[in-house]
Scaffold this motif. Structure first.
Motif, PDB file in Angstrom:
ATOM      1  N   TRP A 260      49.131  50.219  35.412  1.00 15.28           N
ATOM      2  CA  TRP A 260      49.307  50.943  36.672  1.00 15.28           C
ATOM      3  C   TRP A 260      50.769  51.296  36.877  1.00 15.28           C
ATOM      4  O   TRP A 260      51.661  50.482  36.638  1.00 15.28           O
ATOM      5  CB  TRP A 260      48.775  50.088  37.825  1.00 15.28           C
ATOM      6  CG  TRP A 260      47.316  49.825  37.652  1.00 15.28           C
ATOM      7  CD1 TRP A 260      46.736  48.784  36.984  1.00 15.28           C
ATOM      8  CD2 TRP A 260      46.237  50.658  38.106  1.00 15.28           C
ATOM      9  NE1 TRP A 260      45.352  48.909  36.999  1.00 15.28           N
ATOM     10  CE2 TRP A 260      45.030  50.048  37.685  1.00 15.28           C
ATOM     11  CE3 TRP A 260      46.181  51.851  38.823  1.00 15.28           C
ATOM     12  CZ2 TRP A 260      43.777  50.596  37.963  1.00 15.28           C
ATOM     13  CZ3 TRP A 260      44.934  52.388  39.112  1.00 15.28           C
ATOM     14  CH2 TRP A 260      43.754  51.759  38.681  1.00 15.28           C
TER      15      TRP A 260
ATOM     16  N   ILE B 257      39.995  48.434  39.580  1.00 13.57           N
ATOM     17  CA  ILE B 257      40.383  48.977  40.880  1.00 13.57           C
ATOM     18  C   ILE B 257      39.153  49.203  41.752  1.00 13.57           C
ATOM     19  O   ILE B 257      39.196  49.003  42.975  1.00 13.57           O
ATOM     20  CB  ILE B 257      41.211  50.278  40.735  1.00 13.57           C
ATOM     21  CG1 ILE B 257      41.856  50.647  42.071  1.00 13.57           C
ATOM     22  CG2 ILE B 257      40.378  51.425  40.195  1.00 13.57           C
ATOM     23  CD1 ILE B 257      42.845  49.632  42.579  1.00 13.57           C
TER      24      ILE B 257
ATOM     25  N   THR C 100      53.745  53.758  39.227  1.00 16.75           N
ATOM     26  CA  THR C 100      54.095  54.480  40.448  1.00 16.75           C
ATOM     27  C   THR C 100      55.399  55.220  40.195  1.00 16.75           C
ATOM     28  O   THR C 100      55.873  55.293  39.058  1.00 16.75           O
ATOM     29  CB  THR C 100      54.215  53.508  41.639  1.00 16.75           C
ATOM     30  OG1 THR C 100      54.371  54.268  42.848  1.00 16.75           O
ATOM     31  CG2 THR C 100      55.382  52.554  41.491  1.00 16.75           C
TER      32      THR C 100
ATOM     33  N   LEU D  67      44.634  43.273  42.459  1.00 20.91           N
ATOM     34  CA  LEU D  67      44.179  43.644  41.122  1.00 20.91           C
ATOM     35  C   LEU D  67      43.970  42.400  40.246  1.00 20.91           C
ATOM     36  O   LEU D  67      43.010  42.334  39.470  1.00 20.91           O
ATOM     37  CB  LEU D  67      45.192  44.584  40.469  1.00 20.91           C
ATOM     38  CG  LEU D  67      44.682  45.378  39.264  1.00 20.91           C
ATOM     39  CD1 LEU D  67      43.698  46.452  39.718  1.00 20.91           C
ATOM     40  CD2 LEU D  67      45.846  46.019  38.515  1.00 20.91           C
TER      41      LEU D  67
ATOM     42  N   TYR E 133      42.676  56.978  39.361  1.00 22.81           N
ATOM     43  CA  TYR E 133      42.158  56.265  38.194  1.00 22.81           C
ATOM     44  C   TYR E 133      41.229  57.167  37.404  1.00 22.81           C
ATOM     45  O   TYR E 133      40.521  58.007  37.956  1.00 22.81           O
ATOM     46  CB  TYR E 133      41.409  54.991  38.610  1.00 22.81           C
ATOM     47  CG  TYR E 133      40.052  55.232  39.244  1.00 22.81           C
ATOM     48  CD1 TYR E 133      38.872  55.044  38.531  1.00 22.81           C
ATOM     49  CD2 TYR E 133      39.944  55.677  40.570  1.00 22.81           C
ATOM     50  CE1 TYR E 133      37.632  55.279  39.100  1.00 22.81           C
ATOM     51  CE2 TYR E 133      38.710  55.915  41.153  1.00 22.81           C
ATOM     52  CZ  TYR E 133      37.556  55.715  40.417  1.00 22.81           C
ATOM     53  OH  TYR E 133      36.328  55.957  40.987  1.00 22.81           O
TER      54      TYR E 133
ATOM     55  N   ILE F 235      49.807  55.420  43.294  1.00 21.86           N
ATOM     56  CA  ILE F 235      49.703  54.531  42.146  1.00 21.86           C
ATOM     57  C   ILE F 235      48.644  55.108  41.221  1.00 21.86           C
ATOM     58  O   ILE F 235      47.609  55.598  41.671  1.00 21.86           O
ATOM     59  CB  ILE F 235      49.314  53.095  42.580  1.00 21.86           C
ATOM     60  CG1 ILE F 235      50.326  52.531  43.575  1.00 21.86           C
ATOM     61  CG2 ILE F 235      49.208  52.178  41.361  1.00 21.86           C
ATOM     62  CD1 ILE F 235      49.930  51.174  44.159  1.00 21.86           C
TER      63      ILE F 235
ATOM     64  N   TYR G  24      46.507  54.827  37.281  1.00 20.30           N
ATOM     65  CA  TYR G  24      46.176  54.179  36.010  1.00 20.30           C
ATOM     66  C   TYR G  24      46.469  55.155  34.884  1.00 20.30           C
ATOM     67  O   TYR G  24      46.076  56.323  34.930  1.00 20.30           O
ATOM     68  CB  TYR G  24      44.703  53.778  35.958  1.00 20.30           C
ATOM     69  CG  TYR G  24      44.298  53.229  34.598  1.00 20.30           C
ATOM     70  CD1 TYR G  24      44.512  51.891  34.285  1.00 20.30           C
ATOM     71  CD2 TYR G  24      43.737  54.057  33.629  1.00 20.30           C
ATOM     72  CE1 TYR G  24      44.164  51.385  33.035  1.00 20.30           C
ATOM     73  CE2 TYR G  24      43.388  53.561  32.384  1.00 20.30           C
ATOM     74  CZ  TYR G  24      43.608  52.222  32.090  1.00 20.30           C
ATOM     75  OH  TYR G  24      43.276  51.736  30.847  1.00 20.30           O
TER      76      TYR G  24
ATOM     77  N   THR H 156      38.715  50.742  34.161  1.00 22.25           N
ATOM     78  CA  THR H 156      39.209  50.885  35.531  1.00 22.25           C
ATOM     79  C   THR H 156      38.235  50.326  36.563  1.00 22.25           C
ATOM     80  O   THR H 156      38.379  50.563  37.761  1.00 22.25           O
ATOM     81  CB  THR H 156      39.542  52.358  35.843  1.00 22.25           C
ATOM     82  OG1 THR H 156      38.442  53.197  35.478  1.00 22.25           O
ATOM     83  CG2 THR H 156      40.788  52.794  35.099  1.00 22.25           C
TER      84      THR H 156
ATOM     85  N   ASN I 110      46.732  46.130  32.960  1.00 19.64           N
ATOM     86  CA  ASN I 110      45.299  46.265  33.228  1.00 19.64           C
ATOM     87  C   ASN I 110      44.468  45.793  32.039  1.00 19.64           C
ATOM     88  O   ASN I 110      43.696  44.860  32.167  1.00 19.64           O
ATOM     89  CB  ASN I 110      44.931  47.706  33.559  1.00 19.64           C
ATOM     90  CG  ASN I 110      43.524  47.829  34.136  1.00 19.64           C
ATOM     91  OD1 ASN I 110      43.326  47.629  35.337  1.00 19.64           O
ATOM     92  ND2 ASN I 110      42.532  48.149  33.311  1.00 19.64           N
TER      93      ASN I 110
ATOM     94  N   VAL J 126      45.193  55.943  45.310  1.00 21.72           N
ATOM     95  CA  VAL J 126      45.217  55.335  43.981  1.00 21.72           C
ATOM     96  C   VAL J 126      44.404  56.208  43.027  1.00 21.72           C
ATOM     97  O   VAL J 126      43.219  56.452  43.254  1.00 21.72           O
ATOM     98  CB  VAL J 126      44.641  53.909  44.001  1.00 21.72           C
ATOM     99  CG1 VAL J 126      44.680  53.301  42.600  1.00 21.72           C
ATOM    100  CG2 VAL J 126      45.405  53.035  44.987  1.00 21.72           C
TER     101      VAL J 126
ATOM    102  N   THR K  56      46.563  41.565  33.894  1.00 20.86           N
ATOM    103  CA  THR K  56      47.374  42.318  34.851  1.00 20.86           C
ATOM    104  C   THR K  56      48.861  41.994  34.751  1.00 20.86           C
ATOM    105  O   THR K  56      49.681  42.657  35.395  1.00 20.86           O
ATOM    106  CB  THR K  56      46.895  42.053  36.295  1.00 20.86           C
ATOM    107  OG1 THR K  56      46.960  40.645  36.574  1.00 20.86           O
ATOM    108  CG2 THR K  56      45.465  42.534  36.469  1.00 20.86           C
TER     109      THR K  56
END
Length: 328
Positions: free
Chosen positions: A236, A63, A238, A257, A54, A101, A103, A60, A125, A52, A296
Motif C-alpha cells: 500500500w 482491504i 500514498t 490492515l 485497490y 491510499i 494497492y 486485496t 500486503n 482507498v 503487512t
C-alpha cells in the motif's frame, strides 16, 4: 474476474513517456490529495474520510475484509473503497488525488519513485509463495525451470517483478537474460496462448493459476524460487503530502490492515465468502484457490534487494534507496 485493459503482447515495453511523467510531477507539485489541502478532513460521523484504491485480486481481500469487519471504522476511518486498474496504470489516480491510499505492486511503486513521483510506502500486503506458478502446455517437454532456455515466456508486464524473478533465476543457473524470450501479455490471454503454442511458458498468479490447472495445463514450479523466493509483491502506497499531513490516519490504516491480514491468513472459508463479492471469480475457482501469504510489515531489506535487481536488469536506470520511501 475484473481485469484492467492491457496493450497487446510485445517484446519490449517503455517507461511512462517523458511528457506523461512531467505532467504527473507537475500535478504532484501543485495538486493536493483527495482529502484536503491540510489534514485529512473528518466526516459528519467524526471519522477520517479517505479514498482507498485497490485492484480486485484475491490478494486485496485484505482491504475488503478490513472494511467489512469494521476494523477501519474501529480505527477511526471512513474508507471509500474504489476499484482501480492494476500496476502502473493506477499510479496516476494516486498522484492526482483521486485516491489517498493505493494497492500496487512494488515494481510499479519503485518505478514511480525513480521517475520523480512523490510516493511513500505505507504497508506491506502479500509476499510471493505458491500462489504464483509457472505453467506449460500439458504435452510440453519442459519439466522444470532449467528447461526454459531458448523458450518464450509470457509475463503480464516486462517492467514487473516477474521479469526480475525470471532473470534472477536464469542467472542462478548460469544463464543470461537473453536466453529466454520474454513476451508481455495480459493474464487472461496467457493460458490460451500456451495451450495453442503461441508461447512456451507462462506466469500465472491466482486466480489464473487455478484456472490454468483446471484447464489441464502443467505446473512446473513456483514463479518465485531460488534467489527470488519470498519476494514482497504488493503493498500500500500514498503520497508524501498525504503521509506528512495524516500520520495518525496512516497508523490507524496499518493497524486495521494487520488485523484483517491475521484473520485471512490460511482461512479458506473467509476467502470463499469474500472474493466472489468483489471479483468475477467463479465459485468453482474460488474453492480451489491457493491462498496468498499476507505480511503487512514492510520488509525494507527484501524490498531493497528487489530494487537492486531492478537496477541490475535494466528496469530502473539507477539505484533507489527504499528506506527513503517508507512512511515514518
Amino acid at each position: 474476474m475484473t481485469i484492467s485493459p492491457s496493450r497487446p503482447a510485445q517484446k519490449r515495453s517503455m517507461f511512462l513517456g517523458a511528457a506523461a511523467v512531467s505532467a504527473l510531477v507537475l500535478s504532484a507539485c501543485g495538486t493536493s490529495s483527495a482529502s484536503d489541502d491540510t489534514d485529512q478532513s473528518a466526516g459528519s460521523s467524526g471519522l477520517d474520510t479517505i479514498n482507498v484504491g485497490y485492484f480486485p485480486l484475491v490478494h486485496t481481500s485484505t482491504i475488503v475484509h478490513a472494511d467489512q469487519a469494521g476494523y477501519l471504522e474501529d480505527a477511526g476511518i471512513d474508507a471509500e473503497l474504489m476499484q482501480t486498474e492494476g500496476g502502473a496504470a493506477a499510479i496516476p489516480s494516486l498522484i492526482s488525488g483521486d485516491v489517498d491510499i493505493l494497492y500496487s505492486n512494488y515494481t510499479s511503486i519503485l518505478l514511480a519513485a525513480e521517475q520523480g513521483l512523490p510516493v511513500a510506502l505505507v504497508s506491506g500486503n502479500d509476499v510471493a509463495k505458491d500462489d504464483h506458478g509457472i505453467f506449460v502446455a500439458e504435452d510440453s517437454d519442459i519439466e522444470e525451470f532449467a528447461d526454459i532456455e531458448g523458450k518464450s515466456f509470457a509475463v503480464n508486464n516486462l517492467q514487473n517483478i516477474g521479469t526480475v524473478s525470471v532473470y534472477a533465476q536464469l542467472e542462478d543457473l548460469g544463464l543470461s537474460p537473453d536466453s529466454v524470450d520474454l513476451v508481455e501479455m495480459p493474464n487472461p490471454d496467457m493460458a490460451p496462448a500456451v495451450a495453442n503454442g503461441s508461447v512456451d511458458v507462462i506466469w500465472q498468479v491466482e486466480p489464473f493459476q487455478t484456472i490454468s490447472q483446471q484447464s489441464g495445463l502443467k505446473r512446473i514450479g513456483d514463479m518465485f524460487a531460488g534467489p527470488a523466493a519470498d519476494m514482497p509483491v504488493g503493498g500500500w502506497v500514498t503520497t508524501r503530502e498525504f503521509a506528512e499531513q495524516n500520520p495518525d490516519v496512516l497508523a490507524a490504516f496499518q493497524d486495521a490492515l494487520a488485523k484483517s491480514s491475521e484473520d485471512l491468513q490460511g482461512n479458506h472459508e473467509l476467502h470463499l465468502e469474500l472474493v466472489p463479492q468483489y471479483t468475477e471469480i467463479d465459485e468453482s475457482v474460488a474453492q480451489e484457490l491457493t491462498l496468498p501469504h499476507y505480511d503487512t510489515e514492510l520488509n525494507v531489506d527484501a524490498l531493497q534487494y528487489g530494487a537492486d535487481l531492478m537496477e541490475k536488469y535494466g528496469i530502473t536506470s539507477g539505484p533507489l534507496k527504499v528506506s527513503d520511501l517508507v512512511v515514518e
